[in-house]
Design a protein around this motif. Structure first.
Motif, PDB file in Angstrom:
ATOM      1  N   GLN A 175       2.199   5.937  -3.876  1.00  0.00           N
ATOM      2  CA  GLN A 175       3.478   6.465  -3.399  1.00  0.00           C
ATOM      3  C   GLN A 175       3.585   7.913  -3.856  1.00  0.00           C
ATOM      4  N   MET A 231       6.283  11.047  -4.350  1.00  0.00           N
ATOM      5  CA  MET A 231       7.693  11.428  -4.456  1.00  0.00           C
ATOM      6  C   MET A 231       7.787  12.942  -4.585  1.00  0.00           C
ATOM      7  N   VAL A 251      10.986   9.949  -0.850  1.00  0.00           N
ATOM      8  CA  VAL A 251       9.643   9.379  -0.811  1.00  0.00           C
ATOM      9  C   VAL A 251       8.929  10.036   0.369  1.00  0.00           C
ATOM     10  N   ALA A 300       5.482   9.646   1.071  1.00  0.00           N
ATOM     11  CA  ALA A 300       4.488   8.721   1.625  1.00  0.00           C
ATOM     12  C   ALA A 300       4.425   7.505   0.709  1.00  0.00           C
ATOM     13  N   THR A 301       4.150   6.345   1.282  1.00  0.00           N
ATOM     14  CA  THR A 301       4.056   5.128   0.482  1.00  0.00           C
ATOM     15  C   THR A 301       3.168   4.103   1.177  1.00  0.00           C
ATOM     16  N   GLY A 302       2.640   3.172   0.399  1.00  0.00           N
ATOM     17  CA  GLY A 302       1.870   2.067   0.957  1.00  0.00           C
ATOM     18  C   GLY A 302       0.405   2.366   1.224  1.00  0.00           C
TER      19      GLY A 302
END
Length: 131
Positions: free
Chosen positions: A69, A71, A82, A84-86
């Motif tokens: 992830q 932040m 956020v 980008a995540t995952g």
């Protein structure tokens, strides 16, 4: 004699249990990759597509948390944004659109997976809005 034997057996079991716990814990390692982009000279524009990159060459075989992830941090304070995540922390990069944030020269990226690595401070331009 039996009392000493039981005490010795209990101590041996406690010792082996500790060893098993330590071995199980050391089976996974914390991965602290170096962020290679953005750099201190980076300038991002609101609405542009940017890619954060980091080193993956020295990744341990077993990582405690491989889901990444990214932040946005401003002035050393985490924002709720956020970026980008995952993604897999082993990807070495993640791309996203720069959100509408206030102009500033003190933005940082915080990369989460196993740890919370920070990029150097960089600049975001193109907006005077708060978020």
């Amino acid at each position: 004699m039996k009392f000493i034997g039981v005490t010795t057996l209990a101590a041996a079991l406690a010792s082996s249990t500790s060893a098993i716990s330590l071995n199980a814990r050391s089976a996974q390692d914390v991965f602290v990759p170096i962020i290679t982009s953005p750099t201190a000279s980076s300038v991002w524009t609101v609405g542009s597509t940017q890619t954060v990159t980091w080193e993956t060459a020295n990744a341990p075989a077993q990582i405690t948390n491989s889901i990444g992830q990214i932040m946005l941090v401003k002035g050393g304070t985490p924002t709720p944004i956020v970026l980008a995540t995952g993604f897999s922390i082993l990807d070495g990069e993640a791309s996203f659109t720069v959100p509408d944030v206030i102009n500033g020269t003190n933005y940082e990226i915080q990369l989460f997976g196993d740890s919370g690595d920070f990029s150097p401070a960089f600049t975001i331009t193109g907006s005077d809005s708060l978020f």
